[in-house]
Design an enzyme around this catalytic site. Structure first.
Site: not given
Ligand code: NDP
Length: 272
Positions: A61, A65, A86, A154, A217
């Protein structure tokens, strides 16, 4: 006893040991599953030591990854497309196989919840690691369109370009507005819910959805789920089932047995 582990930093919050012990009891498999928290630059040596000591497989995790992707000697197509791993498995010839089960975990959960995907308009909010892992498995469900939208436009455009298909496009949140044809399914893959924030998407876009799914969640509906429900969306779900679904897919890769997810989702829900 076969040894498995989850690697991450931090890792004390991980529910993977509980999930896999419930799977093992349910399927009568004998295994041990522990947590490992390597130093931020110490993933490679920690995972190499784990396998040298006889470890059979590992879940990976944040933030490792991408390092796990590099560590794997060979990878599934879905891991290659997502650029992230993962799940690692030690094969009989000593090679290390890398897979990404986040996408199958999400798709299985959407189907478990009777959320239709084929010929539907699907919007994924966010373009981080989680979005990256789910686009190809979502495309395999043959949606009418799959749009990925992100605060930083982007990144969404780049992500969409990784799977050349005219049904998949990327854009910024500001390109979603009341003129956009409504989406059947909106999946929030941003991490905004973790900090109690909402992605800045026009209300009419959310309100028009039939189904809203937040990958986050908690012990109560996430802020995004509450937001959608307040806007009149009837079907809102959190990502607990995805968490259990991706673990079930890892368990299947390692053990060749597919556990039932429903009782494990219920057990976790009671403990949140
Ligand atoms: P990353 O850090 O890789 O990506 C975060 C993303 O969220 C980016 O697209 C970022 O946008 C966006 N973001 C963050 N804050 C904001 C905000 N305030 N408003 C709008 N966009 C925002 O995280 P992950 O992709 O790894 O994880 C994302 C979510 O998915 C987490 O909450 C994680 O817990 C959940 N998750 C759940 C899983 C499950 O099994 N249920 C599995 C994997 C993840 P920007 O590019 O503009 O910064």
């Amino acid at each position: 006893m076969d040894h498995y582990a989850v690697f991450g930093k931090p890792i004390s919050q991980s529910k993977s040991p509980l999930i896999h012990s419930l799977f093992a009891t349910q399927t009568k498999q004998s295994l041990e599953y522990t947590r490992v928290e390597p130093a931020i630059n110490g993933f490679d040596s920690a995972i190499a030591q784990f396998f040298a000591d006889g470890g059979k497989g590992a879940n990976i995790t944040a933030p490792f990854k991408l390092a796990a992707f590099e560590f794997a000697s060979n990878r599934s197509d879905r891991a290659t497309i997502s650029g992230a791993v993962n799940t690692l498995q030690k094969c009989e010839d000593g090679s290390i196989f890398g897979d990404n089960t986040d996408g199958p975990g999400l798709v299985q959960d959407l189907l478990r919840l009777s959320i239709p995907l084929k010929n539907k308009r699907i919007l994924v909010l966010g373009a981080g690691g989680a979005a990256r892992g789910v686009l190809q498995p979502l495309m395999a469900q043959q949606p009418a369109i799959l749009m990925v939208a992100n605060r930083t436009a982007s990144k969404a455009v780049l992500l969409a370009s990784l799977i050349p298909n005219d049904k998949l496009t990327g854009c910024g949140f500001n390109e979603l507005n009341s003129a956009t044809p409504p989406f059947d399914v909106i999946i929030n893959s941003t991490s905004a819910s973790l900090t109690g924030e909402l992605p800045a998407v026009e209300l009419s876009v959310i309100a028009a959805a039939k189904y809203v799914y937040d990958m986050s969640y908690g012990d109560k509906p996430t802020v995004f789920m509450q937001h959608a429900a307040n806007l009149g969306v009837k079907n809102v779900f959190d990502g607990l089932g995805m968490l259990v679904g991706q673990a079930a897919e890892s368990f299947f890769i390692w053990r060749g047995v597919r556990p039932l997810v429903e009782p494990v989702i219920q057990a976790l829900r009671e403990q949140l």
